[in-house]
Enzyme design. Structure first.
Site, PDB file in Angstrom:
ATOM      1  CE  LYS A  14      -2.197  -1.372   3.731  1.00 44.90           C
ATOM      2  NZ  LYS A  14      -1.526  -2.673   3.945  1.00 44.90           N
ATOM      3  NE  ARG A  88      -4.227  -2.165   9.886  1.00 39.57           N
ATOM      4  CZ  ARG A  88      -3.174  -1.552   9.323  1.00 39.57           C
ATOM      5  NH1 ARG A  88      -3.196  -0.268   9.070  1.00 39.57           N
ATOM      6  NH2 ARG A  88      -2.107  -2.245   9.010  1.00 39.57           N
ATOM      7  NE  ARG A 127       7.356  -2.769   6.258  1.00 37.66           N
ATOM      8  CZ  ARG A 127       6.039  -2.655   6.439  1.00 37.66           C
ATOM      9  NH1 ARG A 127       5.278  -2.098   5.492  1.00 37.66           N
ATOM     10  NH2 ARG A 127       5.463  -3.113   7.523  1.00 37.66           N
ATOM     11  NE  ARG A 160       6.373  -0.938  10.385  1.00 36.99           N
ATOM     12  CZ  ARG A 160       5.218  -0.905   9.728  1.00 36.99           C
ATOM     13  NH1 ARG A 160       5.107  -0.176   8.613  1.00 36.99           N
ATOM     14  NH2 ARG A 160       4.193  -1.584  10.155  1.00 36.99           N
ATOM     15  NE  ARG A 171       2.108  -5.910  11.051  1.00 39.16           N
ATOM     16  CZ  ARG A 171       3.180  -5.616  10.318  1.00 39.16           C
ATOM     17  NH1 ARG A 171       4.343  -6.186  10.585  1.00 39.16           N
ATOM     18  NH2 ARG A 171       3.095  -4.763   9.335  1.00 39.16           N
TER      19      ARG A 171
HETATM   20  P1  ADP Z   1       1.464  -2.141   7.486  1.00 41.49           P
HETATM   21  O1  ADP Z   1       1.853  -1.111   6.441  1.00 41.49           O
HETATM   22  O2  ADP Z   1       2.522  -3.165   7.655  1.00 41.49           O
HETATM   23  O3  ADP Z   1       0.118  -2.713   7.276  1.00 41.49           O
HETATM   24  P2  ADP Z   1       0.854   0.086   9.170  1.00 41.49           P
HETATM   25  O4  ADP Z   1       1.984   1.023   9.172  1.00 41.49           O
HETATM   26  O5  ADP Z   1      -0.329   0.415   8.311  1.00 41.49           O
HETATM   27  O6  ADP Z   1       1.422  -1.375   8.847  1.00 41.49           O
HETATM   28  O7  ADP Z   1       0.331  -0.160  10.645  1.00 41.49           O
HETATM   29  C1  ADP Z   1       1.219  -0.572  11.666  1.00 41.49           C
HETATM   30  C2  ADP Z   1       0.413  -0.860  12.920  1.00 41.49           C
HETATM   31  O8  ADP Z   1      -0.233   0.342  13.360  1.00 41.49           O
HETATM   32  C3  ADP Z   1      -0.701  -1.882  12.773  1.00 41.49           C
HETATM   33  O9  ADP Z   1      -0.248  -3.238  12.884  1.00 41.49           O
HETATM   34  C4  ADP Z   1      -1.612  -1.475  13.943  1.00 41.49           C
HETATM   35  O10 ADP Z   1      -1.062  -1.920  15.167  1.00 41.49           O
HETATM   36  C5  ADP Z   1      -1.518   0.040  13.910  1.00 41.49           C
HETATM   37  N1  ADP Z   1      -2.545   0.643  13.042  1.00 41.49           N
HETATM   38  C6  ADP Z   1      -2.335   1.306  11.875  1.00 41.49           C
HETATM   39  N2  ADP Z   1      -3.502   1.703  11.333  1.00 41.49           N
HETATM   40  C7  ADP Z   1      -4.470   1.263  12.192  1.00 41.49           C
HETATM   41  C8  ADP Z   1      -5.887   1.325  12.167  1.00 41.49           C
HETATM   42  N3  ADP Z   1      -6.566   1.912  11.160  1.00 41.49           N
HETATM   43  N4  ADP Z   1      -6.564   0.758  13.204  1.00 41.49           N
HETATM   44  C9  ADP Z   1      -5.915   0.171  14.219  1.00 41.49           C
HETATM   45  N5  ADP Z   1      -4.586   0.046  14.304  1.00 41.49           N
HETATM   46  C10 ADP Z   1      -3.856   0.595  13.283  1.00 41.49           C
HETATM   47  P1  ADP Z   2       2.123  -2.022   3.134  1.00 32.33           P
HETATM   48  O1  ADP Z   2       2.090  -0.511   3.175  1.00 32.33           O
HETATM   49  O2  ADP Z   2       0.900  -2.601   2.432  1.00 32.33           O
HETATM   50  O3  ADP Z   2       2.336  -2.652   4.478  1.00 32.33           O
HETATM   51  P2  ADP Z   2       4.717  -1.678   1.835  1.00 32.33           P
HETATM   52  O4  ADP Z   2       4.435  -0.742   0.711  1.00 32.33           O
HETATM   53  O5  ADP Z   2       5.411  -1.142   3.033  1.00 32.33           O
HETATM   54  O6  ADP Z   2       3.365  -2.465   2.250  1.00 32.33           O
HETATM   55  O7  ADP Z   2       5.559  -2.906   1.231  1.00 32.33           O
HETATM   56  C1  ADP Z   2       6.001  -3.973   2.087  1.00 32.33           C
HETATM   57  C2  ADP Z   2       7.392  -4.437   1.612  1.00 32.33           C
HETATM   58  O8  ADP Z   2       7.254  -5.119   0.359  1.00 32.33           O
HETATM   59  C3  ADP Z   2       8.392  -3.309   1.363  1.00 32.33           C
HETATM   60  O9  ADP Z   2       9.662  -3.788   1.721  1.00 32.33           O
HETATM   61  C4  ADP Z   2       8.304  -3.047  -0.155  1.00 32.33           C
HETATM   62  O10 ADP Z   2       9.532  -2.579  -0.675  1.00 32.33           O
HETATM   63  C5  ADP Z   2       7.986  -4.457  -0.666  1.00 32.33           C
HETATM   64  N1  ADP Z   2       7.089  -4.447  -1.835  1.00 32.33           N
HETATM   65  C6  ADP Z   2       6.022  -3.645  -2.054  1.00 32.33           C
HETATM   66  N2  ADP Z   2       5.408  -3.962  -3.218  1.00 32.33           N
HETATM   67  C7  ADP Z   2       6.100  -5.018  -3.723  1.00 32.33           C
HETATM   68  C8  ADP Z   2       5.962  -5.809  -4.927  1.00 32.33           C
HETATM   69  N3  ADP Z   2       4.981  -5.570  -5.799  1.00 32.33           N
HETATM   70  N4  ADP Z   2       6.864  -6.791  -5.137  1.00 32.33           N
HETATM   71  C9  ADP Z   2       7.861  -7.046  -4.226  1.00 32.33           C
HETATM   72  N5  ADP Z   2       8.028  -6.335  -3.087  1.00 32.33           N
HETATM   73  C10 ADP Z   2       7.167  -5.325  -2.840  1.00 32.33           C
END
Ligand code: ADP
Ligand code: ADP
Length: 213
Positions: A14, A88, A127, A160, A171
């Site tokens: 995302k 979420r 990541r 992270r 998660r």
């Molecule tokens: P990822 O990109 O790996 O999905 P995020 O950065 O979006 O992780 O979120 C990291 C953490 O922050 C989540 O695992 C959760 O603990 C918290 N978080 C983020 N957005 C929300 C939300 N909309 N509702 C509840 N918890 C959230």
């Molecule tokens: P989210 O915000 O959904 O948690 P991220 O954008 O942080 O996901 O991506 C998670 C990890 O996967 C990062 O290390 C990113 O560089 C990698 N990544 C994202 N998109 C792709 C893809 N299409 N193919 C391979 N790796 C990816």
């Protein structure tokens, strides 16, 4: 105001695809980034959130909705928002609908990034992020050009605390239980645009761009 929601499991990409929408004028709102900022500032909210986030659990709906409400109500009503990682839960989705309606806004569509869980575990464990500018890399799939340093800031990248295999699996389980039901919620409103996120980053970005049309 108008909004697009980026929906999908953690690690679907995302944050990585968000920039194509930012180029189209959307303001990127990541609740994860907003919460990590509170942690960095060591606010009471940040301290409460950190304990939950490090275990892969959600922060309470009231906290997250409060942050989004504050942001939307204090900014330009003609803005276009890209929500990443929000909503979420069903409660958050309903509250977002209420907020958008109260601002006479429109939820344009929901871009659903679909990716198998096995690929996700590999993505999240590899990541790396820049603590200064938030740029996101992957040790194999999207490495920085300069060894292990951020391309923008030149500083060391970090992993992270919630990107360990054990927490990633927690998660994903929380996603299945609490977030996946949003797909039916938005399908019933005919808003879902599915995107194959299990392709190279450039292909996913191109498909996200096409989904805007
Ligand atoms: P990822 O990109 O790996 O999905 P995020 O950065 O979006 O992780 O979120 C990291 C953490 O922050 C989540 O695992 C959760 O603990 C918290 N978080 C983020 N957005 C929300 C939300 N909309 N509702 C509840 N918890 C959230
Ligand atoms: P989210 O915000 O959904 O948690 P991220 O954008 O942080 O996901 O991506 C998670 C990890 O996967 C990062 O290390 C990113 O560089 C990698 N990544 C994202 N998109 C792709 C893809 N299409 N193919 C391979 N790796 C990816």
């Amino acid at each position: 105001m108008n909004a697009v929601v980026l929906l999908g499991p953690p690690g679907a990409g995302k944050g990585t695809v968000a920039e194509v929408l930012v180029d189209k004028g959307y303001k990127h709102v990541s609740t994860g980034d907003l919460l990590r900022e509170q942690i960095r500032l060591e606010t009471p909210l940040g301290l409460e959130a950190k304990e939950l986030m490090d275990r892969g659990r959600f922060v309470p709906d009231s906290v997250v909705v409060g942050m989004i409400r504050g942001l939307l109500e204090s900014s330009d009503f003609s803005a276009k928002y890209l929500f990443d990682g929000f909503p979420r839960t069903l409660v958050q989705a309903e509250k977002l609908d209420e907020l958008i309606a109260s601002l006479n806004g429109t939820l344009e569509h929901v871009a659903l990034l679909e990716c198998p869980f096995d690929a996700i575990v590999e993505r999240l464990i590899g990541r790396r992020t820049c603590g200064k500018c938030g740029s996101v890399y992957h040790v194999t799939f999207n490495p920085p050009s300069n060894g292990e340093l951020c391309d923008v800031e030149g500083c060391a990248l970090t992993q992270r605390p919630d990107d360990t295999e054990e927490t990633v699996r927690e998660r994903l389980a929380v996603y299945e239980k609490q977030t996946a039901p949003l797909i039916s919620y938005y399908e019933a409103k005919n808003l879902v645009r599915p995107i194959n996120a299990n392709q190279p980053i450039s292909a996913v970005r191109a498909d996200v761009l096409k989904s805007l049309a």
